[in-house]
Design an enzyme around this catalytic site. Structure first.
Site, PDB file in Angstrom:
ATOM      1  N   GLU A  27       0.808  -1.221   0.000  1.00  9.51           N
ATOM      2  CA  GLU A  27       0.000   0.000   0.000  1.00  9.51           C
ATOM      3  C   GLU A  27       0.845   1.277   0.000  1.00  9.51           C
ATOM      4  O   GLU A  27       0.353   2.353   0.306  1.00  9.51           O
ATOM      5  CB  GLU A  27      -0.926   0.000   1.215  1.00  9.51           C
ATOM      6  CG  GLU A  27      -1.922  -1.136   1.224  1.00  9.51           C
ATOM      7  CD  GLU A  27      -2.809  -1.119   2.451  1.00  9.51           C
ATOM      8  OE1 GLU A  27      -3.710  -0.268   2.521  1.00  9.51           O
ATOM      9  OE2 GLU A  27      -2.583  -1.948   3.352  1.00  9.51           O
ATOM     10  N   SER A 158      -6.597  -2.119   1.833  1.00 12.46           N
ATOM     11  CA  SER A 158      -6.927  -1.499   0.540  1.00 12.46           C
ATOM     12  C   SER A 158      -7.496  -2.486  -0.473  1.00 12.46           C
ATOM     13  O   SER A 158      -7.383  -2.280  -1.681  1.00 12.46           O
ATOM     14  CB  SER A 158      -5.699  -0.791  -0.056  1.00 12.46           C
ATOM     15  OG  SER A 158      -5.320   0.301   0.729  1.00 12.46           O
ATOM     16  N   TYR A 224      -9.552   3.887  -5.042  1.00  7.35           N
ATOM     17  CA  TYR A 224      -8.510   4.890  -5.256  1.00  7.35           C
ATOM     18  C   TYR A 224      -8.410   5.432  -6.677  1.00  7.35           C
ATOM     19  O   TYR A 224      -7.760   6.445  -6.905  1.00  7.35           O
ATOM     20  CB  TYR A 224      -7.145   4.302  -4.869  1.00  7.35           C
ATOM     21  CG  TYR A 224      -7.080   3.878  -3.429  1.00  7.35           C
ATOM     22  CD1 TYR A 224      -7.136   4.807  -2.399  1.00  7.35           C
ATOM     23  CD2 TYR A 224      -6.969   2.533  -3.078  1.00  7.35           C
ATOM     24  CE1 TYR A 224      -7.084   4.420  -1.076  1.00  7.35           C
ATOM     25  CE2 TYR A 224      -6.910   2.134  -1.755  1.00  7.35           C
ATOM     26  CZ  TYR A 224      -6.971   3.088  -0.760  1.00  7.35           C
ATOM     27  OH  TYR A 224      -6.914   2.702   0.553  1.00  7.35           O
ATOM     28  N   ARG A 263     -11.482   3.694  11.091  1.00  9.90           N
ATOM     29  CA  ARG A 263     -12.674   3.486  10.271  1.00  9.90           C
ATOM     30  C   ARG A 263     -13.090   2.037  10.372  1.00  9.90           C
ATOM     31  O   ARG A 263     -12.247   1.137  10.401  1.00  9.90           O
ATOM     32  CB  ARG A 263     -12.369   3.838   8.803  1.00  9.90           C
ATOM     33  CG  ARG A 263     -13.599   4.151   7.971  1.00  9.90           C
ATOM     34  CD  ARG A 263     -13.252   4.282   6.499  1.00  9.90           C
ATOM     35  NE  ARG A 263     -12.988   2.981   5.905  1.00  9.90           N
ATOM     36  CZ  ARG A 263     -11.876   2.664   5.239  1.00  9.90           C
ATOM     37  NH1 ARG A 263     -10.907   3.536   5.087  1.00  9.90           N
ATOM     38  NH2 ARG A 263     -11.739   1.445   4.739  1.00  9.90           N
ATOM     39  N   ASP A 265     -15.681  -0.881   8.597  1.00  8.45           N
ATOM     40  CA  ASP A 265     -16.496  -1.208   7.432  1.00  8.45           C
ATOM     41  C   ASP A 265     -17.541  -2.255   7.813  1.00  8.45           C
ATOM     42  O   ASP A 265     -17.221  -3.239   8.499  1.00  8.45           O
ATOM     43  CB  ASP A 265     -15.615  -1.733   6.303  1.00  8.45           C
ATOM     44  CG  ASP A 265     -14.585  -0.699   5.848  1.00  8.45           C
ATOM     45  OD1 ASP A 265     -14.866   0.503   5.972  1.00  8.45           O
ATOM     46  OD2 ASP A 265     -13.499  -1.097   5.387  1.00  8.45           O
ATOM     47  N   GLU A 278     -14.273  -5.225   8.871  1.00  7.24           N
ATOM     48  CA  GLU A 278     -12.923  -5.020   9.376  1.00  7.24           C
ATOM     49  C   GLU A 278     -12.780  -3.618   9.937  1.00  7.24           C
ATOM     50  O   GLU A 278     -13.619  -2.743   9.709  1.00  7.24           O
ATOM     51  CB  GLU A 278     -11.884  -5.258   8.288  1.00  7.24           C
ATOM     52  CG  GLU A 278     -12.030  -4.389   7.055  1.00  7.24           C
ATOM     53  CD  GLU A 278     -11.077  -4.815   5.946  1.00  7.24           C
ATOM     54  OE1 GLU A 278      -9.970  -4.252   5.893  1.00  7.24           O
ATOM     55  OE2 GLU A 278     -11.441  -5.704   5.149  1.00  7.24           O
ATOM     56  N   ASN A 280      -9.979  -0.376  10.269  1.00  6.15           N
ATOM     57  CA  ASN A 280      -8.784   0.209   9.667  1.00  6.15           C
ATOM     58  C   ASN A 280      -8.239   1.223  10.665  1.00  6.15           C
ATOM     59  O   ASN A 280      -8.875   2.239  10.935  1.00  6.15           O
ATOM     60  CB  ASN A 280      -9.146   0.876   8.334  1.00  6.15           C
ATOM     61  CG  ASN A 280      -7.934   1.255   7.521  1.00  6.15           C
ATOM     62  OD1 ASN A 280      -6.940   1.707   8.064  1.00  6.15           O
ATOM     63  ND2 ASN A 280      -8.028   1.083   6.219  1.00  6.15           N
ATOM     64  N   GLY A 284      -6.878   5.732   4.801  1.00  4.97           N
ATOM     65  CA  GLY A 284      -6.354   6.628   3.777  1.00  4.97           C
ATOM     66  C   GLY A 284      -6.776   8.073   4.006  1.00  4.97           C
ATOM     67  O   GLY A 284      -7.842   8.350   4.550  1.00  4.97           O
TER      68      GLY A 284
END
Length: 324
Positions: A27, A158, A224, A263, A265, A278, A280, A284
């Protein structure tokens, strides 16, 4: 939104701030973009900040950190070697406060399998799964979960190495591809409902974002590169459901021991149950990124966001982690 600036007193209290980005994981390209945005945001707010491209130009990462002169660190490394507790541990030994989750929570959050086991053990909902290694009978996995199945490398972010599979042939190929990134692969029951992502700042959920993509799932390109991904604050949830989702996310974040920002999800399954995917711990911060988007919806500009994250910089000894 007016320009956000910190006071001279706060700038002095922060001292010299190293924005640590880049790294050597898969990443790296995303982290370079995130780091550039964070550095620009901090500097615009009046923070004495500079960047460290960890491992850039063949440099030795540990030597870079030891030789740099800084008082605290803003970590915006993504993936293994930076988001998994490794750099956090080095900074602990150096006595340098840093942003985001500590060593243990970073390590757990980077490990999708252990995160799911932790949530399941704590009574939180997450999709049914199976662990795949070189000894696993893939037919048995298919029989257990049913098609379609989501395949994920356990220690990547990612959406790298992930695939949705709908047949035995696709399953074998996807597992082989995922094993290029990780010896341990996770097979997860496919959830066909809407996907949500919820940013957390200072332990509280920011506005919920509903994701829409024409891709089979929210993959690397959708995250992205693509221009056809839709990020919607129209969640199509009732107020009660939104409250339930935010409470679930805050609980899931705390259960892993995360702090500061991050974050989570989530998907809504066919039975109307939220399923945790998951966490994070260093999301990003690019122009496509979700945390800045959610912060803007809450009236928090980018410069204020990165300063608020920086204010939470700490050492584990000073801010013990836990799910309380």
């Amino acid at each position: 939104m007016s320009e956000f600036r910190i006071s001279a007193e706060e700038a002095t209290a922060f001292g010299r701030v190293a924005v640590i980005y880049g790294g050597l994981s898969a990443e790296r390209s995303v982290s370079l973009k995130s780091g550039a945005e964070v550095l620009k945001g901090l500097q615009s707010a009046g923070v004495d900040a500079f960047g460290i491209d960890l491992g850039g130009d063949g440099q030795q990462p540990l030597q870079q950190l030891v030789s740099a002169q800084f008082d605290r660190a803003f970590l915006v490394l993504h993936g293994r070697g930076g988001e998994d507790g490794t750099v956090q541990g080095v900074l602990e030994m150096m006595g340098k406060p840093y942003t985001g989750s500590g060593v243990a929570a970073s390590a757990v959050g980077m490990d999708k399998l252990r995160t799911k086991r932790l949530w399941s053990g704590g009574g939180l909902t997450t999709p049914a799964f199976a662990v795949i290694d070189e000894r696993t009978d893939l037919n048995a996995v298919a029989g257990q979960l049913g098609f379609p199945i989501m395949i994920k490398p356990v220690h990547e972010g990612s959406s790298i190495g992930m695939a949705r599979v709908a047949s035995a042939d696709e399953l074998a190929a996807a597992v082989a591809q995922a094993r290029r990134y990780d010896r341990c692969v996770l097979a997860e029951r496919w959830i066909s409902g809407p996907e949500y992502t919820v940013a957390v700042l200072d332990g509280k959920a920011l506005p919920i974002i509903r994701l829409e993509t024409p891709h089979a799932f929210y993959d690397f390109n959708a995250k992205y590169e693509a221009n056809d991904t839709r990020y919607l604050f129209d969640t199509q949830l009732s107020s009660a459901e939104e409250d339930e989702l935010k409470q679930l996310v805050e609980q899931a974040f705390a259960m892993v021991g995360c702090r500061g920002w991050g974050r989570v999800d989530v998907m809504l399954d066919e039975q109307g149950c939220f399923q945790l995917l998951e966490v994070n711990t260093a999301p990003g911060m690019t122009d496509h990124s979700l945390v800045p988007m959610a912060a803007r919806e809450a009236g928090i500009g980018f410069a204020e966001l990165v300063v608020r994250i920086l204010r939470g910089a700490a050492l584990d000894l000073n801010d013990a982690e836990g799910g309380e």
